[in-house]
Write an enzyme that holds these catalytic residues in place. Structure first.
Site, short mmCIF file in Angstrom:
data_model
loop_
_atom_site.label_atom_id
_atom_site.label_comp_id
_atom_site.label_asym_id
_atom_site.label_seq_id
_atom_site.Cartn_x
_atom_site.Cartn_y
_atom_site.Cartn_z
N VAL A 60 -41.32 5.95 -105.98
CA VAL A 60 -42.31 6.53 -105.06
C VAL A 60 -41.66 7.23 -103.87
O VAL A 60 -42.31 8.04 -103.21
CB VAL A 60 -43.28 5.44 -104.57
N TYR A 61 -40.40 6.94 -103.58
CA TYR A 61 -39.76 7.55 -102.42
C TYR A 61 -39.60 9.06 -102.61
O TYR A 61 -38.86 9.52 -103.48
CB TYR A 61 -38.39 6.93 -102.14
N GLN A 62 -40.32 9.79 -101.79
CA GLN A 62 -40.27 11.25 -101.81
C GLN A 62 -40.45 11.80 -103.22
O GLN A 62 -39.73 12.69 -103.67
CB GLN A 62 -38.96 11.75 -101.20
N GLY A 64 -39.86 10.79 -106.16
CA GLY A 64 -38.77 10.71 -107.11
C GLY A 64 -37.49 11.39 -106.69
O GLY A 64 -36.44 11.20 -107.33
#
Length: 344
Positions: A60-62, A64
């Site tokens: 979920v961070y940025q 992918g």
């Protein structure tokens, strides 16, 4: 740098875990303060040079791009067998639930996407990012077990859960012969110590590794009164985690400052040294090179019992904030879905 086993797994990890939420495309992600790939690579390379071998990211961070930046950098700067890579996945979306996608299918899809982003054949630690009250825990554990048996995951961890949930999940896993959670990544630092009520005793008794996030309270435990940062100014989530307890927390932060002056070290070193005496490997985020250096120095800083008592004296209970406050069981029947599907 010091290295330890991650709970009951065979993974050897550095005492500092580099949190990679700050890496990624700021134009497409949910955070405006993240750094681009060139800066991310410099930080990751420097972390490796300082002995860090443990890296934590999430799909979920940025959107992918954090996984992509981390994967490409580690491929260029390290041997795969020398590093421990952790990534995380979120619960099923409402659309997946409506479409009948099972917990097992969701995990199979998520791990394949993460492996593609990372450019890797397996991850060392796969983490259940947030407790899902709409998916039976049996389905989650079976899904985890499937990807472990497939060789895509070496060990499994969990984040943002209650101690009773972790205990029940591991008891069920043991009964069914599934892989058990070897680590927990929850919110824990000098100004938020609610984990000490039940999670810490459980982890100590069952040898479950604690790898807490927000080790510096989104920067509050590393900055003197009046100092700020881009993240503290722009990240709404970082604000809501502590704003309601600002006055009581400031007394503790003042003591971190005083102890840092006494030993002629940074506030970061004091805050992380305190946490290292409690947990296996705190997750420490970085968007600048010096964000890596101070936590590594903290590994060699041993606080006295008097120092610890001095830092802990003014702590008072806090309400649940952040993910744990947002992801609580509801009072309706769906809150018990997670206990279904386990064979009698």
């Amino acid at each position: 740098m010091e290295y330890v086993k991650l709970g009951n797994s065979d993974l050897n990890v550095s005492r500092i875990c580099l949190g990679c939420m700050g890496f990624g495309n700021a134009q497409t992600g949910q955070h405006s303060w993240t750094v681009d790939e060139e800066q991310s690579r410099e930080i990751i390379k420097h972390a490796l040079e300082l002995g860090i071998n443990f890296f934590d990211t999430a799909i979920v961070y940025q959107q992918g791009s954090s996984e992509q930046f981390v994967g490409r950098a580690l491929k260029d700067f390290a041997k795969r067998e020398d590093i421990v890579v952790a990534t995380k996945f979120l619960p099923r979306t409402q659309q997946e639930i409506d479409d009948g996608v099972t917990g097992q299918q969701h995990i199979a899809t998520m791990i394949d996407k993460s492996l593609k982003n990372l450019g890797m054949d397996y991850v060392d630690l796969y983490i259940y990012h947030m407790w899902d009250y709409q998916t039976p825990i049996y389905d989650i554990l079976e899904g985890f077990n499937n990807v472990v048996k497939a060789g895509k995951v070496r060990a499994i961890g969990i984040a943002n859960c209650y101690a009773y949930q972790l205990a029940k999940a591991n008891a069920l896993a043991e009964r069914e012969g599934f892989s058990k959670f070897v680590s927990v990544q929850n919110h824990y630092n000098l100004i938020f110590r609610e984990e000490e009520r039940e999670m810490v005793p459980l982890c100590n008794e069952d040898n479950i590794a604690m790898t807490p996030y927000s080790a510096l309270a989104s920067g509050r435990l590393s900055r003197r009164l009046g100092e700020t940062s881009k993240r503290l100014e722009e990240d709404a989530y970082a604000k809501i985690k502590y704003d309601n307890s600002a006055s009581q927390d400031q007394m503790i932060i003042n003591r971190v400052t005083a102890l840092a002056d006494k030993y002629n070290v940074s506030m970061t070193e004091i805050s992380i040294a305190w946490l290292l005496a409690k947990v296996t490997a705190p997750v420490v985020g970085a968007t600048k090179l010096h964000h890596v250096e101070a936590p590594v120095k903290a590994v060699d800083l041993k606080l006295t019992s008097e120092d610890v008592n001095y830092l802990e004296k003014y702590y008072s209970p806090h309400k649940l904030v952040g993910v744990m406050a947002q992801n609580k069981p509801s009072s309706d029947k769906n809150s018990q879905v997670w206990m279904q599907n386990a064979p009698k």
